[in-house]
Design a protein around this motif. Structure first.
Motif, PDB file in Angstrom:
ATOM      1  N   THR A 160       0.837  -1.191   0.000  1.00 44.50           N
ATOM      2  CA  THR A 160       0.000   0.000   0.000  1.00 44.50           C
ATOM      3  C   THR A 160       0.874   1.243   0.000  1.00 44.50           C
ATOM      4  O   THR A 160       1.695   1.442   0.885  1.00 44.50           O
ATOM      5  CB  THR A 160      -0.927   0.018   1.219  1.00 44.50           C
ATOM      6  OG1 THR A 160      -1.739  -1.148   1.191  1.00 44.50           O
ATOM      7  CG2 THR A 160      -1.822   1.246   1.169  1.00 44.50           C
ATOM      8  N   SER A 198       1.727   5.011   0.344  1.00 46.42           N
ATOM      9  CA  SER A 198       1.343   6.298   0.898  1.00 46.42           C
ATOM     10  C   SER A 198       2.602   7.122   1.038  1.00 46.42           C
ATOM     11  O   SER A 198       3.694   6.579   1.145  1.00 46.42           O
ATOM     12  CB  SER A 198       0.641   6.143   2.245  1.00 46.42           C
ATOM     13  OG  SER A 198       1.521   5.589   3.189  1.00 46.42           O
ATOM     14  N   TYR A 239       4.185  11.440   1.898  1.00 47.73           N
ATOM     15  CA  TYR A 239       3.905  12.793   2.341  1.00 47.73           C
ATOM     16  C   TYR A 239       3.565  13.689   1.153  1.00 47.73           C
ATOM     17  O   TYR A 239       2.758  14.602   1.255  1.00 47.73           O
ATOM     18  CB  TYR A 239       5.097  13.370   3.100  1.00 47.73           C
ATOM     19  CG  TYR A 239       5.148  12.888   4.534  1.00 47.73           C
ATOM     20  CD1 TYR A 239       5.702  11.657   4.848  1.00 47.73           C
ATOM     21  CD2 TYR A 239       4.618  13.643   5.568  1.00 47.73           C
ATOM     22  CE1 TYR A 239       5.728  11.196   6.153  1.00 47.73           C
ATOM     23  CE2 TYR A 239       4.642  13.207   6.882  1.00 47.73           C
ATOM     24  CZ  TYR A 239       5.200  11.974   7.170  1.00 47.73           C
ATOM     25  OH  TYR A 239       5.228  11.519   8.462  1.00 47.73           O
ATOM     26  N   TRP A 283      -0.014  14.544   0.107  1.00 50.41           N
ATOM     27  CA  TRP A 283      -0.782  13.298   0.093  1.00 50.41           C
ATOM     28  C   TRP A 283      -2.251  13.552   0.370  1.00 50.41           C
ATOM     29  O   TRP A 283      -3.111  12.844  -0.141  1.00 50.41           O
ATOM     30  CB  TRP A 283      -0.198  12.336   1.117  1.00 50.41           C
ATOM     31  CG  TRP A 283      -0.710  10.937   0.929  1.00 50.41           C
ATOM     32  CD1 TRP A 283      -1.531  10.243   1.756  1.00 50.41           C
ATOM     33  CD2 TRP A 283      -0.446  10.085  -0.186  1.00 50.41           C
ATOM     34  NE1 TRP A 283      -1.793   9.000   1.230  1.00 50.41           N
ATOM     35  CE2 TRP A 283      -1.145   8.877   0.041  1.00 50.41           C
ATOM     36  CE3 TRP A 283       0.292  10.227  -1.369  1.00 50.41           C
ATOM     37  CZ2 TRP A 283      -1.101   7.799  -0.851  1.00 50.41           C
ATOM     38  CZ3 TRP A 283       0.342   9.163  -2.250  1.00 50.41           C
ATOM     39  CH2 TRP A 283      -0.359   7.975  -1.989  1.00 50.41           C
ATOM     40  N   THR A 284      -2.552  14.558   1.136  1.00 44.20           N
ATOM     41  CA  THR A 284      -3.944  14.902   1.431  1.00 44.20           C
ATOM     42  C   THR A 284      -4.577  15.759   0.344  1.00 44.20           C
ATOM     43  O   THR A 284      -5.736  16.139   0.452  1.00 44.20           O
ATOM     44  CB  THR A 284      -4.021  15.669   2.760  1.00 44.20           C
ATOM     45  OG1 THR A 284      -3.169  16.823   2.674  1.00 44.20           O
ATOM     46  CG2 THR A 284      -3.546  14.791   3.915  1.00 44.20           C
ATOM     47  N   ARG A 332      -4.746  13.443  -8.658  1.00 41.19           N
ATOM     48  CA  ARG A 332      -4.557  12.065  -8.197  1.00 41.19           C
ATOM     49  C   ARG A 332      -5.897  11.376  -8.041  1.00 41.19           C
ATOM     50  O   ARG A 332      -6.884  11.993  -7.659  1.00 41.19           O
ATOM     51  CB  ARG A 332      -3.810  12.059  -6.862  1.00 41.19           C
ATOM     52  CG  ARG A 332      -3.207  10.713  -6.524  1.00 41.19           C
ATOM     53  CD  ARG A 332      -2.314  10.819  -5.307  1.00 41.19           C
ATOM     54  NE  ARG A 332      -3.104  10.651  -4.098  1.00 41.19           N
ATOM     55  CZ  ARG A 332      -2.974  11.428  -3.022  1.00 41.19           C
ATOM     56  NH1 ARG A 332      -2.122  12.412  -3.031  1.00 41.19           N
ATOM     57  NH2 ARG A 332      -3.701  11.199  -1.969  1.00 41.19           N
ATOM     58  N   ASN A 339      -7.170   8.403  -5.890  1.00 40.49           N
ATOM     59  CA  ASN A 339      -6.765   7.508  -4.807  1.00 40.49           C
ATOM     60  C   ASN A 339      -7.244   6.090  -5.034  1.00 40.49           C
ATOM     61  O   ASN A 339      -6.559   5.131  -4.689  1.00 40.49           O
ATOM     62  CB  ASN A 339      -7.294   8.038  -3.479  1.00 40.49           C
ATOM     63  CG  ASN A 339      -6.594   9.310  -3.054  1.00 40.49           C
ATOM     64  OD1 ASN A 339      -5.485   9.594  -3.499  1.00 40.49           O
ATOM     65  ND2 ASN A 339      -7.229  10.086  -2.208  1.00 40.49           N
ATOM     66  N   ASN A 363      -4.868   4.566  -7.191  1.00 44.09           N
ATOM     67  CA  ASN A 363      -3.479   4.724  -6.759  1.00 44.09           C
ATOM     68  C   ASN A 363      -2.632   5.351  -7.863  1.00 44.09           C
ATOM     69  O   ASN A 363      -1.494   4.940  -8.107  1.00 44.09           O
ATOM     70  CB  ASN A 363      -2.885   3.363  -6.362  1.00 44.09           C
ATOM     71  CG  ASN A 363      -1.915   3.485  -5.205  1.00 44.09           C
ATOM     72  OD1 ASN A 363      -1.955   4.435  -4.432  1.00 44.09           O
ATOM     73  ND2 ASN A 363      -1.020   2.515  -5.084  1.00 44.09           N
TER      74      ASN A 363
END
Length: 129
Positions: free
Chosen positions: A28, A30, A32, A53-54, A72, A74, A77
């Motif tokens: 997975t 993830s 920053y 990332w947020t 992006r 999510n 991905n």
């Protein structure tokens, strides 16, 4: 191990649009921040765009402002770079990258290569008639 794989590059005529993608695979993924860099022929790799990332923070390099958009998905991905009204000087190899640690340089915040820990292999975008 996380890998980033770019796709979508290819010859495009000036004035046209192109979207390149970057898929994170492996465990997975993830980070920053995730970003795009470009390396034009005989030039150094330059910062193009970065997204936290947020998705709350975005920065664009001078070469990307106005015609390029980072985004992006999510669920997939996947990181995208939408390129519009392409010019011959936009040609180069486009790399996506992921920063796995908090920014070490708060002033430049992920706008330098040294902040990134994983890189894709690049996708080439030639621009000519």
């Amino acid at each position: 191990q996380v890998q980033l794989v770019e796709s979508g590059g290819g010859v495009v005529q000036p004035g046209r649009s192109l979207r390149v993608s970057c898929v994170g695979s492996g465990r997975t993924f993830s980070a920053y921040a995730v970003g795009w860099f470009r390396q034009a022929p005989v030039k150094e790799r330059e910062f193009f765009a970065v997204m936290s990332w947020t998705c709350t923070t975005l920065y664009y390099g001078d070469s990307a402002k106005g015609r390029f958009t980072i985004s992006r998905d999510n669920d997939k991905n996947t990181l995208y770079l939408q390129m519009n009204s392409l010019k011959t000087e936009d040609a180069g190899v486009y790399y996506c990258a992921g920063a796995l640690l908090p920014a070490r340089d708060g002033r430049r915040w992920y706008r330098v290569q040294e902040e990134y820990d994983i890189w894709g292999q690049g996708t080439q975008v030639p621009v000519y008639s």
